[in-house]
Design a protein around this motif. Sequence first.
Motif, PDB file in Angstrom:
ATOM      1  N   LYS A   1       0.834  -1.216   0.000  1.00 44.60           N
ATOM      2  CA  LYS A   1       0.000   0.000   0.000  1.00 44.60           C
ATOM      3  C   LYS A   1       0.867   1.264   0.000  1.00 44.60           C
ATOM      4  O   LYS A   1       0.567   2.235  -0.702  1.00 44.60           O
ATOM      5  N   LEU A   2       1.937   1.249   0.794  1.00 39.67           N
ATOM      6  CA  LEU A   2       2.818   2.421   0.861  1.00 39.67           C
ATOM      7  C   LEU A   2       3.523   2.670  -0.470  1.00 39.67           C
ATOM      8  O   LEU A   2       3.670   3.818  -0.910  1.00 39.67           O
ATOM      9  N   LEU A   3       3.968   1.609  -1.113  1.00 35.61           N
ATOM     10  CA  LEU A   3       4.642   1.758  -2.411  1.00 35.61           C
ATOM     11  C   LEU A   3       3.668   2.212  -3.492  1.00 35.61           C
ATOM     12  O   LEU A   3       4.025   3.020  -4.358  1.00 35.61           O
ATOM     13  N   GLU A   4       2.451   1.705  -3.439  1.00 30.96           N
ATOM     14  CA  GLU A   4       1.437   2.100  -4.425  1.00 30.96           C
ATOM     15  C   GLU A   4       1.094   3.584  -4.306  1.00 30.96           C
ATOM     16  O   GLU A   4       0.689   4.219  -5.286  1.00 30.96           O
ATOM     17  N   ALA A   5       1.275   4.147  -3.109  1.00 29.44           N
ATOM     18  CA  ALA A   5       0.925   5.556  -2.872  1.00 29.44           C
ATOM     19  C   ALA A   5       2.040   6.519  -3.299  1.00 29.44           C
ATOM     20  O   ALA A   5       1.827   7.738  -3.349  1.00 29.44           O
ATOM     21  N   ILE A   6       3.214   5.996  -3.644  1.00 25.43           N
ATOM     22  CA  ILE A   6       4.335   6.867  -4.013  1.00 25.43           C
ATOM     23  C   ILE A   6       4.149   7.436  -5.413  1.00 25.43           C
ATOM     24  O   ILE A   6       3.829   6.714  -6.361  1.00 25.43           O
TER      25      ILE A   6
END
Length: 383
Positions: A352-357
């Motif tokens: 989720k964190l990587l997708e938000a970058i």
Amino acid sequence: MASGASTIEKSNVGEGGLDSKVKGVGSVSSKDMFIRADRIDLKSLDYQLEKHLSRVWSREEARRPKEVWEIDLSKLDIKNEIANGTYGTVYRGIYDGQDVAVKVLDWGEDGIATDAETAALRASFRQEVAVWHKLDHPNVTKFVGASMGTSELKIPLKNPSTNSRSDLPARACCVVVEYLPGGTLKQYLIKNRRKKLAYKIVIQLALDLSRGLSYLHSRKIVHRDVKTENMLLDAHRTLKIADFGVARVEAQNPRDMTGETGTLGYMAPEVLDGKPYNRRCDVYSFGICLWEIYCCDMPYADLSFAEVSSAVVRQNLRPEIPRCCPSSFANIMRKCWDANAEKRLDMAEVVKLLEAIDTSKGGGMIPEDQANGCFCFATTRGP
């Protein structure tokens, strides 16, 4: 010894046996016969013994019930060798019209390993296959099948001029998986070591790896050897997790999972220290892989394995994150390789964190040979 200088041949040893290889002295009965050790063809005897063991093993294998993942080796056409390691060789081949990689585990010649050692190796192989054949995810190398015996496996000639085939021990095993032409992630990073990777490619590779690991963890599988050498790329640069040689189903009690399993430099502190561990040891290794992907370099390049092991556990050593690394990406690294396993991110959270970058504004690493300043927006960086 009875008198007489004539030499006679022992002719009743057996098929292809010692009849033409061993000679005695004197015309005496078989029970009184002496055999000269220097006349015995040991190489021929070894060959006959190996063939005999092979036939016995093959008969035992034929009587054994087949596993659901076992394939028909007669349908497998091996083309050429593509890699060679400690426990075997990887070949490229065709199976039922599909491009495949064939990993052959030979574990040495028949008769060298004890029955207990061979049984342990084959049990380990079954474990790898049992883990792999049930997996189905775009970021996990696709399993095709395996075989517990290789008597029907046709290996290409090592030296065509000698016209001799590469015979495998009867107890060898092989696993067949999809062939990925892009090579290992480590090879790809080394190729881009000077120029570095565009930030969007860094995030794409990180996402592929995180999604694959998140899937494995959702299936209660701990890979235990997460490193860039065990990640493969397809023709479109999609990353896929490979090599489940030390993977296992996560134990309910972490104390049931101990021992130094993995590769130094990627191993979590608790694993290095011989303490109980769980799937979060993969998260730590993933954090090291993130650093490698971003930097296109090797962590701890100037330290020995012993120095790294001690410093990771005792001094909280971690790779140095470049100043130009975007904070959103750097924070994920730090949270993944936290010394306290319970504080590390879950792989589903990492996804989720990587997708938000946001990669539209750049953020790739500055190559060392460029002048000081921010080159994160340079359009020439990376492939």
